[in-house]
Design a protein around this motif. Sequence first.
Motif, mmCIF file in Angstrom:
data_model
loop_
_atom_site.group_PDB
_atom_site.id
_atom_site.type_symbol
_atom_site.label_atom_id
_atom_site.label_comp_id
_atom_site.label_asym_id
_atom_site.label_seq_id
_atom_site.Cartn_x
_atom_site.Cartn_y
_atom_site.Cartn_z
ATOM 1 N N GLN A 917 -9.871 -9.786 62.986
ATOM 2 C CA GLN A 917 -10.141 -11.225 63.024
ATOM 3 C C GLN A 917 -11.639 -11.533 63.073
ATOM 4 O O GLN A 917 -12.146 -12.125 64.022
ATOM 5 C CB GLN A 917 -9.437 -11.860 64.226
ATOM 6 N N ARG A 942 -2.265 -16.509 58.042
ATOM 7 C CA ARG A 942 -1.942 -17.137 59.319
ATOM 8 C C ARG A 942 -3.196 -17.268 60.184
ATOM 9 O O ARG A 942 -3.418 -18.308 60.825
ATOM 10 C CB ARG A 942 -0.869 -16.314 60.038
ATOM 11 N N TYR A 943 -4.018 -16.221 60.175
ATOM 12 C CA TYR A 943 -5.251 -16.254 60.965
ATOM 13 C C TYR A 943 -6.189 -17.361 60.476
ATOM 14 O O TYR A 943 -6.729 -18.134 61.272
ATOM 15 C CB TYR A 943 -5.932 -14.882 60.871
ATOM 16 N N TYR A 945 -5.334 -19.976 58.717
ATOM 17 C CA TYR A 945 -4.691 -21.287 58.883
ATOM 18 C C TYR A 945 -4.871 -21.792 60.322
ATOM 19 O O TYR A 945 -5.172 -22.969 60.545
ATOM 20 C CB TYR A 945 -3.214 -21.173 58.532
ATOM 21 N N ASP A 946 -4.711 -20.881 61.255
ATOM 22 C CA ASP A 946 -4.891 -21.278 62.661
ATOM 23 C C ASP A 946 -6.351 -21.652 62.950
ATOM 24 O O ASP A 946 -6.622 -22.476 63.827
ATOM 25 C CB ASP A 946 -4.450 -20.145 63.589
ATOM 26 N N ALA A 947 -7.273 -21.034 62.209
ATOM 27 C CA ALA A 947 -8.692 -21.345 62.418
ATOM 28 C C ALA A 947 -9.118 -22.635 61.722
ATOM 29 O O ALA A 947 -10.279 -23.041 61.841
ATOM 30 C CB ALA A 947 -9.551 -20.187 61.932
ATOM 31 N N GLY A 948 -8.214 -23.269 60.981
ATOM 32 C CA GLY A 948 -8.537 -24.516 60.286
ATOM 33 C C GLY A 948 -9.207 -24.327 58.942
ATOM 34 O O GLY A 948 -9.607 -25.305 58.296
ATOM 35 N N ASP A 951 -6.948 -25.790 55.618
ATOM 36 C CA ASP A 951 -6.974 -27.234 55.372
ATOM 37 C C ASP A 951 -8.338 -27.685 54.864
ATOM 38 O O ASP A 951 -8.437 -28.501 53.931
ATOM 39 C CB ASP A 951 -6.623 -27.989 56.665
#
Length: 1313
Positions: A917, A942-943, A945-948, A951
């Motif tokens: 990560q 996923r990593y 996406y979770d970090a923004g 988007d």
Amino acid sequence: MPSHLNVPAGNFSFGTATSYTLVNGAFPSEGPAGTFNFAELEGKDPTEQLEILNNQFVLEQRIKEGAENFLNMDLTVETLRLQVESELEMAKNKTEAITKRIEAISKSKLKQTNGAIPPKRKVFQQDTRGGKESMDKGGEDFRTALHNASNHLSTLISFSSSLGAGPASSSTTSSNSAEADRQVIEAMSKLINILQRNLRVRYELKISEVLHAVLPFLGDKFSKQTRAAAYRLLRHTLVDAESVKIIDESQSLDWYIIKSLNRDNKHSVEKEQVVKLIRTMVEIGTARRDSPSSGGPGVVPLSEPIMRALISVAEQPEDPFRLICVETLAEILLIDIDLVSRTGGIGLLLNILGDGPVELSPILAATFLHIVDSPRTRAYLRVGVDLELALSAVTDSYGKGVEHADRMKSCTKVIQSMLRTWSGLMYFCMDDMRAIRSLVDTLRIPSLDTREIILDMFFDLLNIKSPEWYQTFIDGRRLTMYQKFGDAVEARHEIDANERAYQTFKLTDQYLALLVLVLTHAGLCDALSCMLEESITGSNLTRKATLLLAEVLQMANRVLPLSVAAKIQAIPEVFDMATHYSDGEHRIVGTSAMSAIDSFNRNRTRLQPSTLKTNRPRANSVEDAVRRGQRQVEQVKLKMSMQMDDKTFQSSLLETQVMLTKDYTKWHFETLQELIEGPLLNPKRMEEAIKVSRFVRRLMSFFHPFSHRFSDLPRTKSNVKWVRLGCSLLSTLMTSQDGVRYLATEDQFLTQIVKSFAQLDPFNGVPDSDPVFSKKRVADTLTYGYIEMLGTLSKYKEGIELLEKFKVFTAFYHLSELRSREDLIKGIIENLDYNIDGHPRIVLSKALTSSYKHIRLYATQHLGDLIRGSASANAWTLRLLLTQLYDPAPEVCELAVHFLEEVCEAKDILQLVVEMQPTMDHLGEIGHPLLLKFMSTPIGFRYLYDAGYIDREMDMWFNERNIYYVVQVEVFLAKVFNNITDEDDDILAFDGTVPPHFYGEMAKTELGCQILQEKGHFTEFSQFIRKHSEESEDMELIMKLKSILWAVGNVGATEGGLPFLEEEEIIPAVLAIAEKSPVPSIRGTCFFVLGLISSTSQGAEILDDYDWEATLNPLGMPTGLCVPVDFETFTTIPTWTPVVIDRTESRLIPPTAEAEVEVITAIQNLANTVIANTASRSLARMKSRPEYRHIFTSPTMFFRAFHIISTQRYRLPIRRFIVDLFNLELNQELVAKLKQCATVLKVHPSYKLSASDTSRLSMFGPLGRPRRTSISDEEDELDPPNPTAAPAEPQQPVITLQPLNKIVGGFDEIALK
């Protein structure tokens, strides 16, 4: 703030007013309280008065700005604020008074000197270096600069009025004229310097006033330097389209520009500034066209007379400004093709494209290819006539001999660049590929000696690289040599470098597939087969043709679908000759060609590196068998050595001569090496060699640094063997406990190594004068070998313990801080072994974080090589590499990203990196490719996406990055196809494969597809494609359409993304655009996109239903290459009707006097090269006769002559001759008369010519006297019949002077000797 008003940052006392009174008291020359008395100016020269006033003006400005800065501060003392406000008011009043006084003195001085220019004023240089942004480089602020500029402009205006009052007639005025020129140039130069230093002044000056001041100095009365300075001043005054429009509307400047462009090469300084002014007008004044349906995207603010004058310079081969004028015309062509077409510029550019100069051909080819890409602009070209001129040097080469070869070579490069673009390929495919067929058919001419150049063109066009053995094949020698070892190593390196590129298809391969299809359909294989028939025994040319034929067959087999490639592979002409039993010669040629192709294929497979990825060594490899045999021999020898008896061992020790002498040159090296690598590996023999015979002691003493035996040996190729022997000896010692104990307790080797390193440490007292590890000794002697020996010890756990015991690693840490010993640091990094966890990895880590960037770069490079060479992923190496992403130097970050991208091709390494990560937001553009690679795995997506990241990037790609992606890909393809290399450009970092796309990587994971569905971006893409599928005008919409097509293609290239295309039914829409779009570049984008879609089995099946066939590998999997079965529909763009140029040019009322008619007729006849000499002699005779002399001093006739050369085509010498006929000086008075003539002589639309006028003037119809009948080539090719003129019955004369016309690219050039 000026320095004398700066306020200290610390405590500052405002309690007294004395700290402020320094503002006025700092200049004692100003009198009490800083007051300035105008009485000081009395009795002084006006020039000195202006200098004093200007200096005082700048001073008051500084005081005023300093007071304003004080008021902006938080002044708590009210009395101080009042004082500052008082000073500010006083400074404003003084500034205003000084300004008025300066203006008054300037006006009176100008009147007294009758317009003379004041002497050069002393430029005030400020003594302050404060942070005042409004101060420019010369020390002037804006107000001062504007004031000075206005003064200079006023001076020019008054000077022009005084000089323009009367003509310079007497000889006494010549010296005054020279002085006036000098003063005018000086004033203009000062004004130009102000405009260059202070751009804001340009916007404040009125262009009309500048034009009014400058125009008089463009007259013939002034020198060429004065006119050049005037043009230069006008150029620096232009700031926007409005200023250019004012110049254009005045119509006064056109006369001067035309006259200047007509001048000879002696006036090059003037012509240079005219050309620069024209280019500036084009750059600044071009306005966007309101209706894009006509002409180009913009309107160029140049009149047709100026354009024709520019064209006349561009077509004059000897003119030094020809090249820049041609480039200017090419730029105008891209902006306003209608203007260039109306003035005959397209034909000129086409002729230059075909005939040269060579350096301009690539530029013009690119220009016309851009024209072809738009249906609106390509309507100005005629298919089969215009652009085909670029091929003329090849297609018309028959009979021109070998001396024509250089021009053919340059032409073939232009042809390659044109055929490697979608516009060029599709244009030349029109009319049943007539242009391409003409190129191919030149190979069928047996007597054409330069056909090898054409063959080389096809080699380059198809990106066929020629190895060294190709020449052997062409020379007719048999390819029986074996590949050399060096070549084999190089080939293996080439495989490693290109391995990734061949796992997936290249964009260039996709285009080459279509190119092979087009060329073979145009008869390339047939033409090559015809070349084979020319010689039974074969020649270099025919063998080269055979080679090209074999390469085309190979390429077709690689990039084309099997059904298409099979038809090409058949080569029916060669088989027909081989089976022609009734004709022996044909049969010999056919069988020889087939044998040569077969030999070529077999040797190509053997001699060229394979492009297929092999995960394991081939079992039947010859090299593997050799290596296996060598290993078996070595194992047998080792086994026999280990079983050596005592007597033999003792005799071997004596045979080495080590026990008998210290002279290493008498040692038996081979026996010594066999002994170390054989019997001494036996612990018993090692113990005996150490304790009994003392053999090891004597041998190790040779390697001691302070013995200066090994360390003093010169670094030569023959001596390198002693370094290898030392490494082998240490390896052997590490295999036994006795050997390790000997190094640890009895031998001084490591101790002396550490002492030698200590000699370099500045903290160990006075350094040695000649240290063992000095830079010179490391470079010139075998001292460098000690680093390799220490690296050998680091391969063993016992060796690392020894290095720790003797504090060798501590020495390494100290060395890493030495900036001057880069050689040692690099050697340590390179030779240490990092397989065992311990100090070596710490040393590498310390080098990776060194304070010196070059060390960090080298260590990062070595770390990348370690990762690349390791069989499996190592967490510690990846962790160190990820640490380099946070290096302060962007070069180190970029190198780390490059290695991470490469190693992350392997899924296991990518998974390992994602699990760590890393944070890469700080990398910006450098880290985007790596982040896109992370997105291709579920855990990485996923990593992110979770970090923004997802988007944020999705919105950026939707709005901006899609367009940037298109630009990247198109620039990359253009550079690759045209062999352009840019060292500083990272676009060429692409290896040919499709660069990763955000939406494509997103579609590789289930979560990514889900988010893409939720966002609805793909639905918007589909709607945009359907709405703008036929767009051909708006470049922004076209670019956006391309970007969306690339996004759709990358999504469709994945198994998870293809359902999006099926759901929206977008594939038929893309196919429709590919076959019907009027823009070739959009079709090409669709071609690449369909190749992306075909990279999955399901996508290939869908496209097969629409007659687009995908290329499959031997395993039946799609390769990502796809071509249409009916490629002619794809490659042919719709025909068009050429634009008919509307020549509603202004007509003039015809002259009535017979003499004027004769002069005008003769001037018109100058355009006809057949009778131009007669016309020029007639004009010379007329000018010498008294009854004609008034004509050549008439402004009206001068205007008529100007009108003729501004509406018709005349070459530059003729234009110059016509202008020089008239004894008129071009000045403001004459320009005013010419403008009046333009109004008076202009024909009203309702005006009709009388019968007498019609019969009298050739420019308005047939002449009354047939002997003067002449029609210029410009009239023949450009002027349409006048619909308003009365129709006349055509009469066929017995003899006509009209020459034969030959069509050459847009101009009906007259075929004359």
